[in-house]
Design an enzyme around this catalytic site. Structure first.
Site, PDB file in Angstrom:
ATOM      1  CE1 TYR A 164      28.047   2.410   7.367  1.00 32.69           C
ATOM      2  CE2 TYR A 164      26.830   2.907   5.147  1.00 32.69           C
ATOM      3  CZ  TYR A 164      26.794   3.003   6.486  1.00 32.69           C
ATOM      4  OH  TYR A 164      25.795   3.714   7.233  1.00 32.69           O
ATOM      5  CE  LYS A 168      25.108   0.628   8.215  1.00 30.56           C
ATOM      6  NZ  LYS A 168      24.640   0.676   9.761  1.00 30.56           N
TER       7      LYS A 168
HETATM    8  N1  LIG Z   1      22.770   9.485   8.285  1.00 29.81           N
HETATM    9  C1  LIG Z   1      22.491   8.574   7.174  1.00 29.81           C
HETATM   10  O1  LIG Z   1      21.961   9.197   5.917  1.00 29.81           O
HETATM   11  C2  LIG Z   1      22.619   7.239   7.368  1.00 29.81           C
HETATM   12  C3  LIG Z   1      22.426   6.429   6.117  1.00 29.81           C
HETATM   13  C4  LIG Z   1      22.376   4.949   6.005  1.00 29.81           C
HETATM   14  C5  LIG Z   1      22.728   4.439   7.456  1.00 29.81           C
HETATM   15  N2  LIG Z   1      23.172   5.346   8.522  1.00 29.81           N
HETATM   16  C6  LIG Z   1      23.435   4.551   9.899  1.00 29.81           C
HETATM   17  O2  LIG Z   1      22.887   5.278  10.834  1.00 29.81           O
HETATM   18  C7  LIG Z   1      23.539   4.938  12.088  1.00 29.81           C
HETATM   19  C8  LIG Z   1      23.526   6.260  12.823  1.00 29.81           C
HETATM   20  O3  LIG Z   1      24.255   7.257  11.822  1.00 29.81           O
HETATM   21  P1  LIG Z   1      24.254   8.729  11.797  1.00 29.81           P
HETATM   22  O4  LIG Z   1      24.018   9.140  10.646  1.00 29.81           O
HETATM   23  O5  LIG Z   1      23.591   9.210  13.121  1.00 29.81           O
HETATM   24  O6  LIG Z   1      25.922   9.222  12.314  1.00 29.81           O
HETATM   25  P2  LIG Z   1      26.508   9.703  13.720  1.00 29.81           P
HETATM   26  O7  LIG Z   1      28.022   9.734  13.443  1.00 29.81           O
HETATM   27  O8  LIG Z   1      26.169  10.937  14.185  1.00 29.81           O
HETATM   28  O9  LIG Z   1      26.106   8.726  14.591  1.00 29.81           O
HETATM   29  C9  LIG Z   1      26.940   7.387  15.005  1.00 29.81           C
HETATM   30  C10 LIG Z   1      27.158   7.413  16.520  1.00 29.81           C
HETATM   31  O10 LIG Z   1      27.532   5.930  16.842  1.00 29.81           O
HETATM   32  C11 LIG Z   1      28.605   6.222  17.601  1.00 29.81           C
HETATM   33  N3  LIG Z   1      29.698   5.127  17.631  1.00 29.81           N
HETATM   34  C12 LIG Z   1      30.462   4.739  16.841  1.00 29.81           C
HETATM   35  N4  LIG Z   1      31.241   3.593  17.305  1.00 29.81           N
HETATM   36  C13 LIG Z   1      30.713   3.215  18.325  1.00 29.81           C
HETATM   37  C14 LIG Z   1      30.675   2.052  19.118  1.00 29.81           C
HETATM   38  N5  LIG Z   1      31.772   1.271  18.829  1.00 29.81           N
HETATM   39  N6  LIG Z   1      30.056   1.848  20.169  1.00 29.81           N
HETATM   40  C15 LIG Z   1      28.988   2.717  20.791  1.00 29.81           C
HETATM   41  N7  LIG Z   1      29.035   3.994  19.739  1.00 29.81           N
HETATM   42  C16 LIG Z   1      29.700   4.078  18.757  1.00 29.81           C
HETATM   43  C17 LIG Z   1      29.122   7.431  17.603  1.00 29.81           C
HETATM   44  O11 LIG Z   1      29.857   8.100  18.447  1.00 29.81           O
HETATM   45  C18 LIG Z   1      27.972   8.224  17.103  1.00 29.81           C
HETATM   46  O12 LIG Z   1      27.412   9.074  18.137  1.00 29.81           O
HETATM   47  C19 LIG Z   1      24.843   4.348  11.616  1.00 29.81           C
HETATM   48  O13 LIG Z   1      24.563   2.979  11.669  1.00 29.81           O
HETATM   49  C20 LIG Z   1      24.928   4.559  10.126  1.00 29.81           C
HETATM   50  O14 LIG Z   1      25.940   3.690   9.400  1.00 29.81           O
HETATM   51  C21 LIG Z   1      23.064   6.725   8.421  1.00 29.81           C
END
Ligand SMILES: NC(=O)c1ccc[n+]([C@@H]2O[C@H](COP(=O)([O-])OP(=O)(O)OC[C@H]3O[C@@H](n4cnc5c(N)ncnc54)[C@H](O)[C@@H]3O)[C@@H](O)[C@H]2O)c1
Length: 298
Positions: A164, A168
């Site tokens: 990951y 990133k």
């Molecule tokens: N929540 C955090 O603290 C955090 C921290 C750092 C990075 N992120 C990043 O933020 C982004 C959103 O994450 P989140 O926390 O909202 O999680 P989340 O799981 O709620 O959202 C991710 C979404 O991406 C969709 N998804 C996954 N694979 C897919 C694909 N191949 N095609 C289309 N859609 C797809 C999922 O169905 C999901 O709805 C991600 O890239 C995650 O890595 C989140």
């Protein structure tokens, strides 16, 4: 509203829940026509369910906004093309792409299987390429575009997240280079590093989880995608209402001298200076490092 998206078309990937949903709702409430893309799978990227994207589209349209669903996976070239085609067919163009779709396959390095590496690179890294390249072509024709790529504080290093964190960090290089290539066509590209309580993180965030609403990340992303934003090539942390620049800098270092042939012992002797952070620059492209070197060589 001072920042509006009237007449703008936005693609938000992974917008069926979590952070992406809040971005889609905010942009739509500010006038954007939004492609709500989501495969609707599990946190580890398995399965799929069209209802995730459809529900967010229904939320937007119920409030009088404009949105269409897209159920394609970002992780194939065909999926990326189809997501962009959905925007062009429904709304005639693409102005904004928020690359947000993501999954987790956390394992300590020795236990990491190649399937976990491939799955994470396919969604986060290749997915961002597959959506952004066709979108960039449309933006270039219109001389306007805004990209936001989603990195993570995992890029600072986090146990169990080699796959990951590597994906990133690679997105930072992708965004910086799109910023360089897009500059002459009004295309800006920035990175968001969110910290928020979502299904992906609720078990990882501990005591602060309830202070970390996804809606506190949204304003930073909405600003970066707006006409008001003039910055490009940046990365910004957004966490619980604190917004901050994150950067990849170049220290002043130690110069061995013109025509010198330093050995490892010279590096050891000068390591404190080489390692120092005083007087760093934040290069906007490789040219900035070359210019700094030119100053030493002439
Ligand atoms: N929540 C955090 O603290 C955090 C921290 C750092 C990075 N992120 C990043 O933020 C982004 C959103 O994450 P989140 O926390 O909202 O999680 P989340 O799981 O709620 O959202 C991710 C979404 O991406 C969709 N998804 C996954 N694979 C897919 C694909 N191949 N095609 C289309 N859609 C797809 C999922 O169905 C999901 O709805 C991600 O890239 C995650 O890595 C989140």
């Amino acid at each position: 509203m001072d920042i509006d998206f009237d007449g703008r078309v936005a693609i938000v990937t992974g917008a069926g829940g979590g952070l992406g949903r809040t971005y889609a709702l905010d942009l739509a409430s500010r006038g954007a026509a939004v492609v709500v893309n989501d495969l609707g799978g599990s946190v580890d990227g398995k399965g799929g369910d069209d209802s995730a994207a459809q529900k967010v589209v229904d939320e937007i349209t119920a409030k009088g906004g404009q949105a269409v669903p897209s159920y394609d996976s970002v992780s194939t070239p065909e999926g990326g093309e189809s997501i962009v085609k959905t925007a062009v067919d429904a709304f005639g163009k693409v102005d904004v792409v928020i690359n947000n779709a993501g999954i987790l396959r956390d394992k300590s390095f020795t236990k990491l299987e190649w399937a976990d590496l491939d799955a994470v690179l396919d969604v986060h890294l290749k997915g961002a390429f597959y959506v952004s390249q066709p979108a960039f072509k449309v933006m270039k024709e219109n001389n306007y575009g805004r990209f936001v790529f989603t990195a993570s504080n995992a890029t600072f290093g986090n146990f169990g997240q080699t796959n990951y964190a590597a994906a990133k960090m690679a997105l930072v290089g992708l965004s910086n280079t799109i910023a360089v290539e897009g500059a002459r066509n009004g295309i800006l590209s920035n990175v968001i590093m969110p910290v928020a309580k979502t299904r992906m993180t609720e078990e990882l965030l501990g005591a602060f989880a309830d202070k970390l609403a996804p809606e506190l990340v949204t304003p930073m992303v909405a600003y970066l995608c707006s006409e008001k934003c003039t910055t490009t090539h940046g990365a910004y942390s957004a966490a619980g209402g604190r917004y901050a620049r994150v950067f990849w800098g170049l220290g002043q270092g130690w110069f061995a001298g013109k025509d010198a042939h330093p050995a490892a012992e010279d590096i050891a002797e000068h390591f404190a200076q080489i390692d120092g952070q005083d007087g760093y620059i934040v290069p906007g492209s490789t040219t900035d490092e070359i210019m700094a070197l030119a100053g030493l060589f002439t």
